[in-house]
Write a protein that holds these residues in place. Structure first.
Motif, mmCIF file in Angstrom:
data_model
loop_
_atom_site.group_PDB
_atom_site.id
_atom_site.type_symbol
_atom_site.label_atom_id
_atom_site.label_comp_id
_atom_site.label_asym_id
_atom_site.label_seq_id
_atom_site.Cartn_x
_atom_site.Cartn_y
_atom_site.Cartn_z
ATOM 1 N N ASP A 108 0.803 -1.217 0.000
ATOM 2 C CA ASP A 108 0.000 0.000 0.000
ATOM 3 C C ASP A 108 0.839 1.272 0.000
ATOM 4 O O ASP A 108 0.388 2.314 -0.455
ATOM 5 C CB ASP A 108 -0.937 0.016 1.218
ATOM 6 C CG ASP A 108 -1.936 -1.129 1.166
ATOM 7 O OD1 ASP A 108 -2.557 -1.319 0.109
ATOM 8 O OD2 ASP A 108 -2.074 -1.831 2.183
ATOM 9 N N THR A 109 2.068 1.204 0.529
ATOM 10 C CA THR A 109 2.888 2.415 0.654
ATOM 11 C C THR A 109 4.050 2.484 -0.323
ATOM 12 O O THR A 109 4.639 3.552 -0.499
ATOM 13 C CB THR A 109 3.457 2.524 2.085
ATOM 14 O OG1 THR A 109 4.287 1.388 2.350
ATOM 15 C CG2 THR A 109 2.358 2.637 3.121
ATOM 16 N N VAL A 135 3.160 1.554 9.903
ATOM 17 C CA VAL A 135 2.983 1.494 8.452
ATOM 18 C C VAL A 135 1.769 0.643 8.128
ATOM 19 O O VAL A 135 0.899 1.031 7.370
ATOM 20 C CB VAL A 135 4.253 0.951 7.764
ATOM 21 C CG1 VAL A 135 4.008 0.725 6.279
ATOM 22 C CG2 VAL A 135 5.407 1.922 7.974
ATOM 23 N N GLY A 136 1.684 -0.501 8.717
ATOM 24 C CA GLY A 136 0.564 -1.414 8.519
ATOM 25 C C GLY A 136 0.716 -2.587 9.441
ATOM 26 O O GLY A 136 1.809 -2.880 9.909
ATOM 27 N N LEU A 137 -0.363 -3.241 9.717
ATOM 28 C CA LEU A 137 -0.322 -4.417 10.579
ATOM 29 C C LEU A 137 -0.742 -5.632 9.783
ATOM 30 O O LEU A 137 -1.713 -5.563 9.021
ATOM 31 C CB LEU A 137 -1.257 -4.230 11.782
ATOM 32 C CG LEU A 137 -0.905 -3.081 12.724
ATOM 33 C CD1 LEU A 137 -1.988 -2.923 13.783
ATOM 34 C CD2 LEU A 137 0.435 -3.329 13.386
ATOM 35 N N GLY A 144 -2.868 1.729 10.284
ATOM 36 C CA GLY A 144 -1.732 2.616 10.110
ATOM 37 C C GLY A 144 -1.745 3.364 8.791
ATOM 38 O O GLY A 144 -2.781 3.548 8.147
ATOM 39 N N LEU A 145 -0.561 3.784 8.381
ATOM 40 C CA LEU A 145 -0.412 4.583 7.162
ATOM 41 C C LEU A 145 -0.902 3.838 5.926
ATOM 42 O O LEU A 145 -1.404 4.453 4.986
ATOM 43 C CB LEU A 145 1.046 4.996 7.001
ATOM 44 C CG LEU A 145 1.401 5.863 5.803
ATOM 45 C CD1 LEU A 145 0.575 7.145 5.764
ATOM 46 C CD2 LEU A 145 2.881 6.184 5.795
ATOM 47 N N LEU A 152 -2.051 8.140 -0.200
ATOM 48 C CA LEU A 152 -0.908 7.450 -0.793
ATOM 49 C C LEU A 152 -0.953 7.489 -2.313
ATOM 50 O O LEU A 152 0.086 7.662 -2.968
ATOM 51 C CB LEU A 152 -0.852 6.009 -0.282
ATOM 52 C CG LEU A 152 -0.537 5.863 1.213
ATOM 53 C CD1 LEU A 152 -0.793 4.434 1.669
ATOM 54 C CD2 LEU A 152 0.888 6.288 1.514
ATOM 55 N N ALA A 153 -2.137 7.354 -2.894
ATOM 56 C CA ALA A 153 -2.261 7.423 -4.358
ATOM 57 C C ALA A 153 -1.876 8.811 -4.857
ATOM 58 O O ALA A 153 -1.213 8.946 -5.898
ATOM 59 C CB ALA A 153 -3.687 7.084 -4.779
#
Length: 197
Positions: A108-109, A135-137, A144-145, A152-153
């Motif tokens: 995603d990032t 950032v993410g889990l 998260g981010l 992000l896009a």
């Protein structure tokens, strides 16, 4: 073919052909390493203390109820524990490296990170967001981010003003309004803001 003795002569170490502590230290120094690693006594002490104390990589209370971390490291303020500024620098540098690695590999990032990784201020903005909220889990799509899909896009597309505006609509911005305004301004302008002391 270069022999270890030739390397030792070049480094100014006794050319005995043994890759011992002096040679390792000289090689480390030549490569610009800060320290060559623990000496034999320290290495043995580390092994011994890890066995005696045990190692817990999160804060815990010892048998007397004092906060401790790692291998018996007292961090309880009541007993004079804590960490030094240099230790904090090391921990923070490790945490930043971890966030950067996560930003680069998280599906995603990663595209947004690829867009800003060579733009220091905008990269710091993403690191700051990832550091603060994660950032993410694993197993959680919107954690998260990585849950900031629209932001992000827009970052990946280079629309930093749009990304900043979108991020300001989030729960993160409502929970930490002063910080989110500074971080999104970094993202929007590419300029570091003044952070209150």
């Amino acid at each position: 073919m270069t022999d270890l003795r030739d390397i030792q002569r070049h480094l100014g170490v006794a050319p005995d052909g043994v890759l011992g502590p002096q040679t390792l230290a000289a090689i480390s120094a030549a490569l610009g390493a800060a320290t060559p690693g623990p000496d034999p006594t320290t290495a043995l002490a580390i092994e011994h203390l890890r066995k005696e104390e045990g190692t817990v990589l999160s804060a815990y209370q010892d048998h007397l109820g004092y906060w401790t971390i790692g291998t018996g490291r007292l961090i309880d303020k009541r007993r004079g524990g804590g960490i030094s500024p240099a230790e904090d620098d090391m921990l923070l540098a490790n945490d930043i490296a971890k966030v950067r690695a996560q930003l680069a590999v998280d599906l995603d990032t990663s595209a947004a990170w690829a867009r800003v990784k060579d733009d220091p201020v905008r990269a710091v903005a993403m690191i700051s967001m990832g550091f603060q909220m994660g950032v993410g889990l694993p197993g959680k799509d919107d954690a998260g981010l990585s849950g900031f899909d629209s932001t992000l896009a827009l970052i990946a597309a280079g629309d930093f003003a749009g990304a900043a505006a979108q991020a300001l609509k989030s729960a993160w911005a409502k929970q930490t309004p002063a910080r989110s305004k500074r971080v999104t301004e970094m993202l929007r302008t590419g300029i570091m803001p003044r952070v209150p002391a």
